[in-house]
Design a protein around this motif. Structure first.
Motif, PDB file in Angstrom:
ATOM      1  N   LEU A  67      31.899 -17.617  -0.667  1.00  0.00           N
ATOM      2  CA  LEU A  67      31.013 -18.779  -0.601  1.00  0.00           C
ATOM      3  C   LEU A  67      31.744 -20.019  -1.097  1.00  0.00           C
ATOM      4  O   LEU A  67      32.269 -20.018  -2.212  1.00  0.00           O
ATOM      5  CB  LEU A  67      29.779 -18.554  -1.483  1.00  0.00           C
ATOM      6  CG  LEU A  67      29.108 -17.179  -1.379  1.00  0.00           C
ATOM      7  CD1 LEU A  67      27.944 -17.096  -2.361  1.00  0.00           C
ATOM      8  CD2 LEU A  67      28.651 -16.916   0.039  1.00  0.00           C
ATOM      9  N   ASN A  81      29.714 -21.713   3.999  1.00  0.00           N
ATOM     10  CA  ASN A  81      29.635 -22.971   3.244  1.00  0.00           C
ATOM     11  C   ASN A  81      28.482 -23.815   3.750  1.00  0.00           C
ATOM     12  O   ASN A  81      28.075 -23.708   4.912  1.00  0.00           O
ATOM     13  CB  ASN A  81      30.950 -23.755   3.374  1.00  0.00           C
ATOM     14  CG  ASN A  81      31.040 -24.869   2.336  1.00  0.00           C
ATOM     15  OD1 ASN A  81      30.729 -24.653   1.161  1.00  0.00           O
ATOM     16  ND2 ASN A  81      31.442 -26.062   2.751  1.00  0.00           N
ATOM     17  N   ILE A 136      25.176 -21.451   5.726  1.00  0.00           N
ATOM     18  CA  ILE A 136      24.637 -20.985   4.440  1.00  0.00           C
ATOM     19  C   ILE A 136      23.215 -20.430   4.581  1.00  0.00           C
ATOM     20  O   ILE A 136      22.766 -19.632   3.759  1.00  0.00           O
ATOM     21  CB  ILE A 136      24.741 -22.113   3.391  1.00  0.00           C
ATOM     22  CG1 ILE A 136      24.802 -21.512   1.995  1.00  0.00           C
ATOM     23  CG2 ILE A 136      23.603 -23.130   3.523  1.00  0.00           C
ATOM     24  CD1 ILE A 136      25.555 -22.350   1.010  1.00  0.00           C
ATOM     25  N   ASN A 164      31.443 -16.120  -5.336  1.00  0.00           N
ATOM     26  CA  ASN A 164      30.905 -17.481  -5.297  1.00  0.00           C
ATOM     27  C   ASN A 164      31.954 -18.459  -5.792  1.00  0.00           C
ATOM     28  O   ASN A 164      32.326 -18.459  -6.961  1.00  0.00           O
ATOM     29  CB  ASN A 164      29.645 -17.623  -6.153  1.00  0.00           C
ATOM     30  CG  ASN A 164      29.115 -19.056  -6.089  1.00  0.00           C
ATOM     31  OD1 ASN A 164      29.227 -19.722  -5.042  1.00  0.00           O
ATOM     32  ND2 ASN A 164      28.559 -19.544  -7.183  1.00  0.00           N
ATOM     33  N   ILE A 199      23.233 -18.163  -1.660  1.00  0.00           N
ATOM     34  CA  ILE A 199      22.753 -17.300  -0.556  1.00  0.00           C
ATOM     35  C   ILE A 199      21.765 -16.291  -1.124  1.00  0.00           C
ATOM     36  O   ILE A 199      21.716 -16.059  -2.328  1.00  0.00           O
ATOM     37  CB  ILE A 199      23.900 -16.517   0.143  1.00  0.00           C
ATOM     38  CG1 ILE A 199      24.667 -15.648  -0.863  1.00  0.00           C
ATOM     39  CG2 ILE A 199      24.823 -17.458   0.905  1.00  0.00           C
ATOM     40  CD1 ILE A 199      25.498 -14.564  -0.227  1.00  0.00           C
TER      41      ILE A 199
END
Ligand code: NAP
Length: 268
Positions: A113, A138, A165, A180, A194
Motif C-alpha cells: 500500500l 495507492n 484503493i 502499509n 484498505i
C-alpha cells in the motif's frame, strides 16, 4: 537509538566516546546549503528523512543501485568532496519482516500500500528478494507509474498488478503479506487504507508506522486473527545498517530497538 548503540560500542572501542548523533531540522529549501555546511564542518554521516531523502539525490554520489532504483537516499557518508548516498530502508524492511514474522520474502505474495518513497523502496526490496507476486495499491493510481518504472529497470521483476484503493482486496495464496507504506495511520483517528476483511486469517500485516504502535489497519488485522507487526523494528534495522556504514562495525539492532521504544514511551 544511535547514541545508545555508540555508547555500547564505546565499551569495546573508546573511540566511539567521541561520536555523537544529533538531530537537525532543515527546511527543504536549505538542504543543499546544509549538506555543504555539514561537509565543511566535518560531519561523517547523515540520515535523511522525507522529503530530504529524495531531494538530496541530486547533490550526492550514488553509493548503491538501491538509491537509483528507489530515487531516495536515507544514509550519507562523507567523501573527500561531498557525500555518498545509500538507502538502508530496503534492508530495514527485509530484516523487520524476518524478525517480525520469521519469514523471508522469497516466493511470497505481497500486497503493498502506497506510492511514496517508502513504497518505492519496499517494491524494490520485494522484487530483489524474489517475491512471487506484488499487488500495488495507492489512492492516486497514477503515482504507481514511478514504482512500475523502477521495477522495469530490474533484470527480474515479480508478477505485478496495480489496484485502486477502493477495489476489494483479494489474495491468491493462503498467507499473503500486506505492507502499509502509506502515511494513513499516523494520526490515531485515521481509517485503515484498505479493508482486510476478504483476506485469509493467515495474512500477515506489516505497518511501517510505529507511532501510534497500533494503527487502525493493525487493529482490524488483529481483530481478524492476523499476525501483525509495526514499523519500529524497521526503524531500528535501517538505523543499524546506517551505523554500520559509518563505523564499519556491527552495532546492536536490539540496543537500537530498545532505545527507540524507550524514546517513544517517554514522548507519550
Ligand atoms: P510519502 O512519500 O509522503 O507517501 C505517502 C503515501 O501515503 C502516498 O502513497 C499517499 O498516497 C499515501 N497517503 C497519504 N495520505 C493518504 C490518505 N488520506 N489516504 C490514502 N493514502 C494516503 O511518505 P513515505 O516517505 O513514502 O512514508 C510513508 C510512511 O512510511 C510514513 O508513515 C513513514 O513514517 C513510514 N516510514 C517508516 C519507516 C520505518 O523505518 N518504519 C521508514 C520509511 C517510512 P497518494 O499518492 O495518493 O498521495
Amino acid at each position: 537509538m544511535h547514541n545508545a548503540a555508540m555508547a555500547e560500542m564505546a565499551q569495546v572501542d573508546p573511540e566511539f566516546n567521541n561520536w555523537t548523533y544529533y538531530k537537525f531540522q532543515i527546511h527543504p529549501d536549505n538542504l543543499h546549503q546544509a549538506l555543504d555546511m555539514f561537509h565543511s564542518n566535518g560531519f561523517l554521516g547523515l540520515n535523511l528523512t522525507v522529503p530530504h531523502k529524495v531531494l538530496a539525490t541530486q547533490w550526492i554520489k550514488i553509493g548503491e543501485s538501491a538509491v537509483k532504483l528507489s530515487g531516495a537516499s536515507n544514509t550519507l557518508i562523507r567523501g573527500v568532496d561531498g557525500y555518498k548516498g545509500y538507502n538502508t530502508d530496503l534492508y530495514g524492511l527485509v530484516k523487520a519482516l524476518e524478525s517480525g514474522f520469521g519469514i523471508n520474502l522469497q516466493d511470497q505474495e505481497v500486497i503493498l500500500l502506497g506510492a511514496g518513497g517508502a513504497a518505492r523502496a519496499a517494491a524494490i526490496a520485494c522484487a530483489q528478494a524474489g517475491v512471487k507476486s506484488l499487488t500495488l495499491i495507492n489512492r492516486t493510481m497514477s503515482k504507481l507509474d514511478t514504482i512500475l518504472e523502477s521495477l522495469d529497470q530490474l533484470d527480474e521483476k515479480p508478477n505485478t498488478k496495480t489496484r485502486g484503493i477502493n477495489e476489494p482486496v483479494l489474495a491468491l495464496s493462503h498467507n499473503p503479506i500486506v505492507i502499509n507504506a502509506t502515511s494513513l495511520g499516523l494520526k490515531k483517528e485515521d481509517p485503515a487504507p484498505i479493508d482486510l476483511a476478504l483476506l485469509p486469517h493467515s495474512t500477515r500485516v506489516f505497518d511501517m508506522i510505529y507511532n501510534p504502535d497500533r494503527t487502525t489497519l493493525l487493529k482490524q488485522a488483529e481483530s481478524l486473527g492476523m499476525e501483525v507487526c509495526n514499523g519500529l523494528n524497521m526503524l531500528a534495522y535501517q538505523g543499524e545498517r546506517s551505523l554500520k556504514i559509518w563505523t564499519q562495525k556491527n552495532p546492536s539492532s536490539k540496543t537500537m530497538f530498545e532505545a527507540a521504544l524507550n524514546g517513544l514511551k517517554q514522548s507519550q
